[in-house]
Motif scaffolding. Sequence first.
Motif, PDB file in Angstrom:
ATOM      1  N   THR A 218      -5.727  16.218  -1.308  1.00  0.00           N
ATOM      2  CA  THR A 218      -6.829  15.265  -1.389  1.00  0.00           C
ATOM      3  C   THR A 218      -6.239  13.864  -1.421  1.00  0.00           C
ATOM      4  O   THR A 218      -5.303  13.604  -2.196  1.00  0.00           O
ATOM      5  N   MET A 219      -6.768  12.960  -0.604  1.00  0.00           N
ATOM      6  CA  MET A 219      -6.199  11.622  -0.497  1.00  0.00           C
ATOM      7  C   MET A 219      -7.290  10.566  -0.468  1.00  0.00           C
ATOM      8  O   MET A 219      -8.333  10.739   0.161  1.00  0.00           O
ATOM      9  N   LEU A 220      -7.021   9.452  -1.146  1.00  0.00           N
ATOM     10  CA  LEU A 220      -7.822   8.241  -1.045  1.00  0.00           C
ATOM     11  C   LEU A 220      -6.962   7.203  -0.349  1.00  0.00           C
ATOM     12  O   LEU A 220      -5.871   6.861  -0.837  1.00  0.00           O
ATOM     13  N   ALA A 221      -7.423   6.702   0.797  1.00  0.00           N
ATOM     14  CA  ALA A 221      -6.659   5.744   1.592  1.00  0.00           C
ATOM     15  C   ALA A 221      -7.471   4.481   1.801  1.00  0.00           C
ATOM     16  O   ALA A 221      -8.709   4.534   1.914  1.00  0.00           O
ATOM     17  N   ALA A 222      -6.773   3.342   1.856  1.00  0.00           N
ATOM     18  CA  ALA A 222      -7.442   2.053   2.022  1.00  0.00           C
ATOM     19  C   ALA A 222      -6.632   1.148   2.945  1.00  0.00           C
ATOM     20  O   ALA A 222      -5.393   1.207   2.960  1.00  0.00           O
ATOM     21  N   ARG A 223      -7.358   0.305   3.665  1.00  0.00           N
ATOM     22  CA  ARG A 223      -6.736  -0.710   4.521  1.00  0.00           C
ATOM     23  C   ARG A 223      -7.592  -1.971   4.435  1.00  0.00           C
ATOM     24  O   ARG A 223      -8.821  -1.909   4.541  1.00  0.00           O
ATOM     25  N   TYR A 224      -6.931  -3.116   4.248  1.00  0.00           N
ATOM     26  CA  TYR A 224      -7.671  -4.370   4.101  1.00  0.00           C
ATOM     27  C   TYR A 224      -6.923  -5.477   4.833  1.00  0.00           C
ATOM     28  O   TYR A 224      -5.706  -5.622   4.682  1.00  0.00           O
ATOM     29  N   ARG A 225      -7.657  -6.268   5.626  1.00  0.00           N
ATOM     30  CA  ARG A 225      -7.044  -7.326   6.429  1.00  0.00           C
ATOM     31  C   ARG A 225      -7.427  -8.694   5.904  1.00  0.00           C
ATOM     32  O   ARG A 225      -8.601  -8.962   5.646  1.00  0.00           O
ATOM     33  N   VAL A 226      -6.418  -9.566   5.763  1.00  0.00           N
ATOM     34  CA  VAL A 226      -6.620 -10.972   5.420  1.00  0.00           C
ATOM     35  C   VAL A 226      -5.838 -11.806   6.428  1.00  0.00           C
ATOM     36  O   VAL A 226      -4.609 -11.876   6.368  1.00  0.00           O
ATOM     37  N   GLY A 227      -6.537 -12.397   7.378  1.00  0.00           N
ATOM     38  CA  GLY A 227      -5.867 -13.161   8.419  1.00  0.00           C
ATOM     39  C   GLY A 227      -4.961 -12.281   9.255  1.00  0.00           C
ATOM     40  O   GLY A 227      -5.407 -11.285   9.831  1.00  0.00           O
ATOM     41  N   SER A 228      -3.680 -12.624   9.292  1.00  0.00           N
ATOM     42  CA  SER A 228      -2.721 -11.872  10.103  1.00  0.00           C
ATOM     43  C   SER A 228      -2.046 -10.751   9.320  1.00  0.00           C
ATOM     44  O   SER A 228      -1.181 -10.059   9.854  1.00  0.00           O
TER      45      SER A 228
END
Length: 334
Positions: A218-228
Amino acid sequence: MKQQFAIALALAAAASTATAQSSVTIYGVADAGLVLERGGPAGNVQALGSGVASASRIGFKGKEDLGGGLTASFQLENGHSIDTGAAGQGGLLFGRQAYVALSSTTLGSISAGRQYSPYYKALRDVADPFVVGLAGNAMNMVATTSRVDNSVEYTTPRVNGFSADVLYGFGEVPGDTAKSRTVGAAVSYTGPESLPLNLVLVHHQRDNALATARSRSTMLAARYRVGSVTTHASLSHNQDLLQRASNDALIGATVTMGQGKWLASAIFHRDQSTLSQDARQLAIGYTHNLSRRTDVYTAYAHISNRNGAVFHVGNATDNGTGTGGFNLGVRHVF
């Protein structure tokens, strides 16, 4: 004669309509690079690798508009080694993907065949800055099943950023539906442009051939972008067929600079059994676009194993043999 001419015109019009409503695309990846491995039990390795950043492949995909918001589609994808010409995935003709699907704008989509598991897609698309390629490949440490045979997957439409998908892989053992069965499910959120956030909670489990044991992740994954800068993170809990538990944590970043992109990640494996076979991987990489279709890449990763852990540095198509790995190569997408 006039009747035959009218029939011919009708057939031509029908063919023209069918052509306008359907399409088939041929695509692929040609990838080759230098692979250096250090710390393996048989000694150091120097090799020309195929599919180092992305697996080399050729594929066919198509779709047909059936009207009323309904679409039929298919995908057939062959993996191969560009350095030798040999077929990948154990010699399967379409070992990477082979499925047919029906999609509705209001009801979602259902697909059947050999296809990627929800867990693998979450690791590839959200958690791993290396996109499960190069020496920094998250699958060096984070165990998962990439493809599931004899599987059916249902994906909901995306509503207010949320969607879900469920996959069931038939074991196809007479008299027992549990043997070799695979089940996967995911719930995901994709934010608007004002909130460039991706979140996925995903589960994967598989019964062994006798249905006497089951592996789970079981996995919780996240991705977040700020500018470059795009940040990546994941936390997973695993249980193998021997019922040994472990946790994996990943943190990484992707930094775009002009035509180039820097990649970095750290992965920590914690064995919850009495063996305490912990491990850590540190990785850095760089890709540079020469054009819209061609890039060059380099990467380095090192794994520190403890108490007999046996993790290796691999890449997109090679599991590797050593604890240190270096890549330098070129990738062309067509």
